[in-house]
Design an enzyme around this catalytic site. Structure first.
Site, mmCIF file in Angstrom:
data_model
loop_
_atom_site.group_PDB
_atom_site.id
_atom_site.type_symbol
_atom_site.label_atom_id
_atom_site.label_comp_id
_atom_site.label_asym_id
_atom_site.label_seq_id
_atom_site.Cartn_x
_atom_site.Cartn_y
_atom_site.Cartn_z
ATOM 1 N N GLY A 180 15.405 -5.776 0.532
ATOM 2 C CA GLY A 180 14.767 -6.213 1.771
ATOM 3 C C GLY A 180 13.863 -7.378 1.473
ATOM 4 O O GLY A 180 13.716 -7.802 0.318
ATOM 5 N N ASP A 206 -3.116 -4.457 6.239
ATOM 6 C CA ASP A 206 -1.802 -4.712 6.828
ATOM 7 C C ASP A 206 -1.014 -3.410 6.967
ATOM 8 O O ASP A 206 0.114 -3.292 6.481
ATOM 9 C CB ASP A 206 -1.035 -5.746 5.988
ATOM 10 C CG ASP A 206 0.086 -6.412 6.800
ATOM 11 O OD1 ASP A 206 0.096 -6.264 8.038
ATOM 12 O OD2 ASP A 206 0.945 -7.073 6.186
ATOM 13 N N GLY A 208 9.906 -8.949 2.446
ATOM 14 C CA GLY A 208 8.634 -8.681 3.113
ATOM 15 C C GLY A 208 7.875 -9.961 3.347
ATOM 16 O O GLY A 208 8.446 -11.053 3.284
ATOM 17 N N GLY A 209 6.615 -9.804 3.608
ATOM 18 C CA GLY A 209 5.760 -10.923 3.975
ATOM 19 C C GLY A 209 5.773 -12.049 2.956
ATOM 20 O O GLY A 209 5.855 -13.218 3.306
ATOM 21 N N PHE A 210 5.738 -11.707 1.690
ATOM 22 C CA PHE A 210 5.543 -12.748 0.694
ATOM 23 C C PHE A 210 6.705 -12.890 -0.280
ATOM 24 O O PHE A 210 6.581 -13.562 -1.283
ATOM 25 C CB PHE A 210 4.254 -12.486 -0.080
ATOM 26 C CG PHE A 210 3.048 -12.505 0.783
ATOM 27 C CD1 PHE A 210 2.435 -13.706 1.108
ATOM 28 C CD2 PHE A 210 2.529 -11.329 1.292
ATOM 29 C CE1 PHE A 210 1.317 -13.729 1.924
ATOM 30 C CE2 PHE A 210 1.408 -11.354 2.102
ATOM 31 C CZ PHE A 210 0.801 -12.550 2.431
#
Ligand SMILES: *[C@@H]1O[C@H](CO)[C@@H](O)[C@H](O)[C@H]1NC(C)=O
Ligand SMILES: *[C@@H]1O[C@H](CO)[C@@H](O)[C@H](O)[C@H]1NC(C)=O
Ligand SMILES: *[C@@H]1O[C@H](CO)[C@@H](O)[C@H](O)[C@H]1NC(C)=O
Ligand SMILES: *[C@@H]1O[C@H](CO)[C@@H](O)[C@H](O)[C@H]1NC(C)=O
Ligand SMILES: *[C@@H]1O[C@H](CO)[C@@H](O)[C@H](O)[C@H]1NC(C)=O
Ligand SMILES: *[C@@H]1O[C@H](CO)[C@@H](O)[C@H](O)[C@H]1NC(C)=O
Ligand SMILES: *[C@@H]1O[C@H](CO)[C@@H](O)[C@H](O)[C@H]1NC(C)=O
Length: 781
Positions: A500, A617, A502-504
C-alpha cells in the site's frame, strides 16, 4: 522546631489542671487545647491543633489530614486573626463555646454557637474532618460545626450552599497566598437568587465562572465524563429542602482521599492523594484555563497561558509586591516604574507621555467606546484624558480604559482574537525603538540557537542510536536493526510486492533472511518531508513499545534513501475493513475490541510514556490489524513530543480533514485532546461502517449527525446496517456516548484517553448522557 521548645515548656507550666493528657478526639467543658497539643479523630483521619503555614511565623488553629505526611490544612478557625506564638489556648468554655485565647487571655476567635449547650456537651473532631459541638442533653443535636463555616476546602461529606433559616452561606474563599490563610480575592458560592448554580467570584463581585444548573445528575457546566475518576471515589448530590440548599458529596471508595480547594490561583482544584507518589495529584481545575480567572494578574498584569509563571508585567511596569509574586499571588498586579504626571496642555502631555504597544492582546471587556474614526484621534482622546490608561483601535472603532486595566491576556501572534493595545506610560519608560530592535534580534538569535541545539541533540541522539544499532545488529530484540539498502532491496525482492502507500511513502512486503519472518518495509518518498518524518518516527517509535503500537524493527538511512522496517500486520489497515461488503464486515465484538485496543495505545502514548506523545494523525488508515485483529497504531511521522514543562504544542503540519479538532483547524497549539477528537471521529466510523468523508453533504459533518442521533437516544440509527442489529446494546450505547464526548468542540470537555479506556473496560460507568445543548453546535457548524 528547636525554637519552639522553650515556649512549649512555658505552656506546660501554665497549664496544670485542665489540659489534655493523651491524644483524644474530644474536649469537655472547661478543657483547653494548648500550643503543641492536638485532637485526633477516632480513626486518626484528621487532627485539630495549632500550625503555622510555610515560612510564616504566625500561628493558626486548624484541621489537617493526620495520615498524610504533607501537612494539608482543610479548615482554619482564626484565618483573619493569627496569633504570634504558641502561648495560646483553644478553650471549650463551660457554657459550650469554643474560644481561642492569646497569652493575655484576649479573645481571638469564638465559635459563636447558636444554641447554648448544656454543661455536659463536648467538642468532637469527627473522622470526616468536621469539628462539632455536641449538646450533652441531646447528643444528636449539633450546636455548631466547622462544616458550616468552611475556609477554602470542600471535602466529601461537607457542603457548600446556604442555610435558609440563619441566612448563612457556606462559601469557599481562597487563602491570600500559600502562607497566609486570610481571605483572598476568589470565592465559590451558591447563587443568592435561589437557583442551584454555583459561581466563582472575584472580590465577591465579578463572576468569572458558573457551574450551570443542577441537572439531577451533575452541574450542567461540569459534565460527568471529564471528571469521571473522582466520581468513582465520590458521588455528588445537590439538596434543596426547607432548611438548606447545598451541594455535597459522599464517598464511594473510602480508601481514597480527595479534596476540592478554592485555590489562590482563582481556580477550583480537585486533588486526590496518591499513595505511590506520596503527594497530591491534580484531578481537575475550573476554569481550566488560568487566564480565564478574573484579574488573576491584577492591574496591568498580563496573563500568558503557556508560560510559567502565567503573569508578567509589561515593559515600564514592575510587580506591585515582589514578595506576593514570589508566592504566586499576582493579585496586586503591576505598577508603573514612573508615575504619570497630569498636564493641562496637550503639547506638555505629548512630551511626558507615550504609549506602549502591546500586540496580540485579548482586550479586557470593560472598555469605554469613543466616537473616533482614526487611530490618531483615538490616541489623542486618550492623551487628553488624564484618567485614560490605555486605548485600542479595531474595526469596531476606538475604545479607552480608565484607571486600572485588568484581565490582559497575551495571545499567540497572529491569533485572530488578538488586538493591539496601547498602554499610557511615562515617556521615559517607553523603550526606544532601537532598543526593541536590538532585543528582538537577540531574541531571534537565542531562539535560533535553542532550535539548533535541539536539532543537534536529535542528531547526536540518532547517531548514537545508529551506532548502538550497528553494534547490536541482528542480536538484541527490542533494539533497532540497521539495514543496508542492498539488504532491503533483497528482502523486498527489489520492492516488487507493494502492500500500500501512505502519506509519506509506499509499503512493501519483505522477508527477514535470518528468520524467514514477514516484515513490512516503508520507503519514504519526497526528500524533505520524508527526512523529517523519518526522524520523528525513529525517535518516537524506536523508544516505546506497547501491544497496541506498531513495532519498529529497524531502519535504513543511506544518503537520501530512508526506509523503516516494521512488524508485518496480516490484516492490513482498518480502513480496508470499514466499508466492505457483508462477508468481510467486522463483527460487533471485534469492533469493540479494536476500539479498546486503540484507546489503550493512545492512553499509553499520552499518559504512560516518559514524555507525552501526540500522534496527530489518528485515522483508520493508520490503524493496522494483526492476525487476531488486535489493533496497532502506526505512522508516527507527524507525532509530536510534549516536553515535561509544556501542555500544548504548535504544529504547522495538519492531520487529515474529518479528524481534525476545531482548535487545530483554527491554528491553536494542540494538546493530546486533539488525538481524542480524531479517535472520537474514527469511533463513529467503526460503529457505523461508513467513512465520514464519504457522507456527501459538506454542510452536515457526519460525526455531528451521529452525535445528534445519539443525543436523541437513537443509537441503532448509527449502527452499521450490515450487522443487522447483531450488537451488544450496552456496548453500543457506551461507544456512542464516548465518541460524542470525544468530539466535543471544547477540548476541556473531551475525556482523556485514560478515561476512555476506563469507560470501555467498564471500570467506570457512563451513566449520564451528554448534554444535548453542546451537541447542537455541531449540527449548526
Ligand atoms: C508570645 O507573644 C506575645 C506577644 O508578642 C509575647 O508577649 C509573649 O511573651 C510570647 N510568649 C512567649 C512564650 O514567647
Ligand atoms: C509538647 O511539648 C513538650 C515539651 O517539649 C513535650 O514533652 C510534649 O510531649 C509535647 N506534647 C505533644 C502532644 O506533642
Ligand atoms: C462572636 O460573637 C462575638 C460577640 O457577639 C463577636 O464579637 C465576634 O465577632 C463573633 N465572632 C465570630 C467569629 O463571628
Ligand atoms: C451539670 O448540670 C447538672 C444539671 O443539669 C448539674 O447537676 C451538674 O452539677 C452540672 N455539672 C457541672 C460540672 O456543672
Ligand atoms: C437575581 O435576581 C435579580 C432580580 O430578579 C436580577 O436582577 C439578577 O440579575 C439575578 N441574578 C442572577 C445571578 O441571576
Ligand atoms: C473589592 O470590593 C470592595 C467592596 O466592594 C471595594 O471596596 C474594593 O475596592 C474592591 N477591591 C478592588 C481591588 O477592586
Ligand atoms: C474591538 O474591541 C472592543 C473592545 O474590547 C470589542 O468589544 C470589540 O468586539 C472589538 N471588535 C472587533 C471587531 O474585534
Amino acid at each position: 522546631m528547636a525554637l519552639l521548645l522553650p515556649l512549649v515548656f512555658f505552656v506546660q507550666m501554665l497549664t496544670s489542671c485542665a489540659s489534655l493528657s493523651t491524644a483524644t478526639d474530644a474536649l469537655s467543658p472547661g478543657q483547653s487545647l494548648f500550643g503543641n497539643q492536638t485532637l485526633v479523630s477516632k480513626e486518626g483521619n484528621f487532627a485539630l491543633g495549632f500550625f503555622s503555614p510555610g515560612k510564616s511565623l504566625k500561628f493558626y488553629v486548624g484541621i489537617w489530614y493526620k495520615k498524610i505526611p504533607k501537612q494539608t490544612v482543610i479548615w482554619v478557625a482564626n484565618r483573619e486573626k493569627p496569633i504570634p506564638n504558641l502561648s495560646a489556648e483553644l478553650k471549650f468554655s463551660n457554657d459550650g463555646h469554643l474560644l481561642l485565647l492569646d497569652h493575655l487571655k484576649n479573645l481571638i476567635w469564638a465559635s459563636n454557637s447558636t444554641r447554648h449547650a448544656s454543661n455536659s456537651s463536648a467538642a468532637v473532631l469527627l473522622d470526616n474532618g468536621n469539628l462539632i459541638l455536641r449538646d450533652g442533653a441531646n447528643p444528636n443535636t449539633v450546636t455548631w460545626q466547622s462544616f458550616d463555616h468552611p475556609t477554602d476546602t470542600y471535602v466529601p461529606e461537607s457542603w457548600i450552599g446556604m442555610n435558609k433559616v440563619t441566612g448563612e452561606y457556606q462559601t469557599l474563599t481562597s487563602w491570600k497566598n500559600s502562607e497566609d490563610p486570610s481571605p483572598g480575592f476568589f470565592s465559590e458560592t451558591i447563587d443568592p437568587n435561589g437557583t442551584s448554580e454555583f459561581f466563582l467570584e472575584w472580590n465577591k463581585s465579578e463572576r468569572y465562572w458558573r457551574s450551570g444548573l443542577w441537572t439531577g445528575n451533575y452541574f450542567a457546566a461540569v459534565p460527568i465524563l471529564p471528571e469521571m475518576r473522582p466520581h468513582t471515589i465520590i458521588t455528588i448530590t445537590y439538596v434543596d429542602n426547607k432548611d438548606r440548599r447545598y451541594t455535597t458529596s459522599t464517598y464511594r471508595d473510602r480508601s481514597k482521599i480527595t479534596r476540592q480547594v478554592m485555590d489562590v490561583s482563582g481556580q477550583i482544584k480537585q486533588w486526590v492523594w496518591s499513595e505511590s507518589a506520596q503527594d497530591w495529584a491534580l484531578f481537575f481545575t475550573r476554569p481550566s484555563s488560568q487566564c480565564d480567572v478574573y484579574s488573576v494578574c491584577g492591574p496591568f498584569g498580563i496573563c500568558y497561558e503557556k508560560s510559567m509563571p502565567v503573569c508578567k508585567c509589561a515593559n515600564g511596569f514592575s510587580p506591585a509586591s515582589s514578595r506576593d509574586w514570589e508566592l504566586n499571588d499576582w493579585s496586586s498586579g503591576c505598577t508603573r516604574n514612573t508615575k504619570l504626571q497630569c498636564r493641562n496642555s496637550i503639547s506638555d502631555a505629548q512630551q511626558d507621555v507615550g504609549f506602549l504597544k502591546l500586540q496580540s492582546i485579548l482586550l479586557p471587556s470593560n472598555a469605554i467606546s469613543v466616537n473616533s474614526n482614526k487611530v490618531e484621534d483615538c490616541r489623542s482622546v486618550c492623551l487628553n484624558d488624564c484618567s485614560c490608561a490605555a486605548y485600542a483601535y479595531n474595526s469596531s472603532g476606538c475604545f479607552i480604559w480608565n484607571e486600572e486595566v485588568r484581565n490582559l491576556k497575551q495571545l499567540d501572534q497572529g491569533d485572530d482574537m488578538g488586538d493591539t493595545l496601547y498602554v499610557r506610560l511615562a515617556a521615559s519608560d517607553i523603550p526606544s525603538s532601537s532598543n526593541t530592535k536590538r532585543t528582538s534580534i537577540i531574541l531571534a538569535c537565542a531562539a535560533a540557537a535553542v532550535g539548533l541545539g535541539a536539532a543537534l541533540l536529535i542528531l547526536i541522539y540518532l547517531s548514537l542510536r545508529y551506532k548502538k544499532a550497528r553494534f547490536n545488529r541482528h542480536q538484541l530484540e527490542g533494539s533497532l536493526i540497521r539495514f543496508t539498502y542492498a539488504e532491503l532491496q533483497n528482502m523486498t525482492k527489489n520492492f516488487s510486492d507493494k502492500l500500500g502507500s501512505g502519506g509519506f511513502g509506499s509499503v512493501y512486503r519483505a522477508t527477514m533472511p535470518s528468520s524467514g519472518a514477514t516484515v513490512a518495509v516503508k520507503r519514504l518518498e519526497g526528500v524533505r518531508q520524508g527526512e523529517k518524518q523519518f526522524r520523528t518516527e525513529v525517535c518516537t517509535l524506536g523508544l516505546i513499545q506497547h501491544i497496541n503500537l506498531i513495532r519498529l524493527c529497524g531502519f535504513c538511512a543511506e544518503g537520501d534513501k530512508k526506509l523503516l522496517v516494521y512488524d508485518f500486520m496480516q490484516n492490513g489497515s482498518l480502513d480496508s475493513w470499514l466499508c466492505e461488503d457483508l462477508h468481510r464486515a467486522l463483527g460487533w465484538k471485534t469492533r469493540y475490541e479494536i476500539a479498546i485496543g486503540i484507546a489503550r495505545g493512545l492512553a499509553y502514548l499520552h499518559e504512560n510514556c516518559r514524555e507525552c506523545i501526540i500522534h496527530c494523525d489518528i485515522k483508520p488508515e493508520n490503524i493496522l490489524l494483526d492476525e487476531s485483529y488486535s489493533p496497532k497504531l502506526a505512522d508516527f511521522g507527524m507525532a509530536k513530543l510534549l516536553g515535561r514543562d509544556f501542555s500544548r504544542v504548535l504544529t504547522t503540519m495538519r492531520g487529515t480533514i474529518g479528524y481534525l479538532a476545531p482548535e487545530w483547524i483554527s491554528g491553536m497549539p494542540i494538546t493530546p485532546k486533539a488525538d481524542v477528537f480524531s479517535f472520537g471521529a474514527m469511533l463513529i466510523e467503526i460503529i457505523s461502517g461508513k467513512r465520514n468523508k464519504d457522507q456527501g453533504d459538506e454542510f452536515l459533518f457526519f460525526p455531528a449527525w451521529a452525535a445528534n442521533k445519539v443525543s436523541q437516544g437513537e443509537v441503532l440509527a448509527v449502527l452499521d446496517e450490515k450487522l443487522k442489529g447483531d450488537v451488544n446494546m450496552n456496548q453500543l450505547i457506551t461507544l456512542c456516548r464516548v465518541s460524542c464526548w470525544c468530539i466535543q468542540d471544547n477540548e476541556v470537555d473531551r475525556p482523556s484517553m485514560g478515561q476512555v479506556v476506563q469507560v470501555l473496560e467498564n471500570v467506570v460507568e457512563l451513566n449520564v448522557p451528554p448534554v444535548p445543548g453542546s451537541l447542537q453546535c455541531f449540527i449548526q457548524g
